[in-house]
Enzyme design. Structure first.
Site, PDB file in Angstrom:
ATOM      1  CG  ASP A  34       9.521 -26.861  -1.146  1.00 36.50           C
ATOM      2  OD1 ASP A  34       8.533 -27.443  -0.685  1.00 36.50           O
ATOM      3  OD2 ASP A  34      10.326 -26.217  -0.442  1.00 36.50           O
ATOM      4  CE  LYS A  56       4.233 -23.780   1.731  1.00 35.10           C
ATOM      5  NZ  LYS A  56       5.274 -24.822   1.856  1.00 35.10           N
ATOM      6  CG  MET A 170       9.412 -14.611  -2.457  1.00 35.97           C
ATOM      7  SD  MET A 170       8.926 -15.209  -0.815  1.00 35.97           S
ATOM      8  CE  MET A 170      10.196 -14.439   0.223  1.00 35.97           C
TER       9      MET A 170
END
Length: 258
Positions: A34, A56, A170
């Site tokens: 990732d 991502k 987030m």
């Protein structure tokens, strides 16, 4: 049939990966990694190991989750040892459960190797204990992004007063709204909050304020960042250590992640 290992790479500092994680990387035929994985960890893999980037970013995915699932199954069905190297811990906002269900569907052997999540590591490096006697006896790890069909106000109303310390992943993009919701539903506007950018790395930055002031004070903080909300944030004034030590040392204490 091969085997898939879902390995938590930790929060950024390459020294925080587990010994088992390093052992598995060193035996891998294929590694799918990732964006928030420190690429220094790939050096533990054999030279011939296939390395596939699955990063991502907000609104941009190198590979969709369905494609990642397909690749895991594809390489394992060829008899290969496949490592899915994931930032933090695979089962804490890492979509590891989705990948395991895909493997189960095709009866592919797998193993989970937990990692240190940024929700605990970033505040530790910022000098913020998530629990502290007589201050905080409960912690919640929550997402700062609600599902499209979910009522945002109801989501934050539920969290506003139920837990002493909130660790929000987030959440930077919605920081202003999060603070407004928490105040609206019962959190004191003077509740301390910290925004920690790239925790555990050489470029770690920590900004503190209150629910009332943090949106303005932390406007330069971008993702990836952790938000820590609760009275424990006040202890940073006495406990902070990593950023102070990093400024005193000539050698970097963490790793810069690009």
């Amino acid at each position: 049939m091969g085997k898939v290992y879902l390995v938590g790479a930790g929060p950024g500092d390459p020294d925080l990966i587990t010994i088992k994680g390093v052992k598995i990387i060193s035996q891998s035929d294929v590694i799918l990694y990732d964006r928030l994985v420190n690429e220094q960890l790939l050096a533990y893999a054999p030279e011939q190991t296939t390395r596939i980037y699955c990063g991502k970013r907000p609104d941009h995915h190198a590979l969709k989750q369905e494609q990642i699932n397909q690749l895991l199954c594809h390489y394992a069905s060829q008899g290969k040892v496949v490592t899915r190297l994931k930032g933090g811990d695979p089962f804490i906002f890492g979509r590891g459960g989705e990948e395991v269900l895909a493997l189960r569907k095709y009866q592919i052997p797998f193993e989970i190797v937990p990692g240190i999540t940024s929700g605990s590591a970033a505040p530790a490096y910022a000098g913020i204990p998530l629990t502290h006697r007589q201050i905080s006896s409960s912690v919640a790890f929550v997402s700062g992004v609600t599902r499209a069909e979910e009522d945002s106000e109801a989501y934050w109303e539920h969290l506003a007063k139920g837990t002493d310390t909130l660790c929000i992943y987030m959440g930077v993009k919605n920081l202003s709204d999060i603070c407004k919701y928490l105040i609206r539903y019962g959190r004191d506007a003077m509740t301390p909050i910290a925004a920690i950018y790239y925790g555990t790395t050489q470029v770690q930055q920590t900004v503190t304020g209150t629910l009332e002031t943090i949106a303005l004070k932390a406007e330069q903080i971008k993702n990836p960042a952790m938000l820590i909300i609760g009275e424990v944030v006040r202890l940073r004034e006495q406990i902070q250590w990593f950023e102070e030590m990093a400024s005193e040392e000539s050698e970097p204490l963490g790793a810069v992640i690009s």
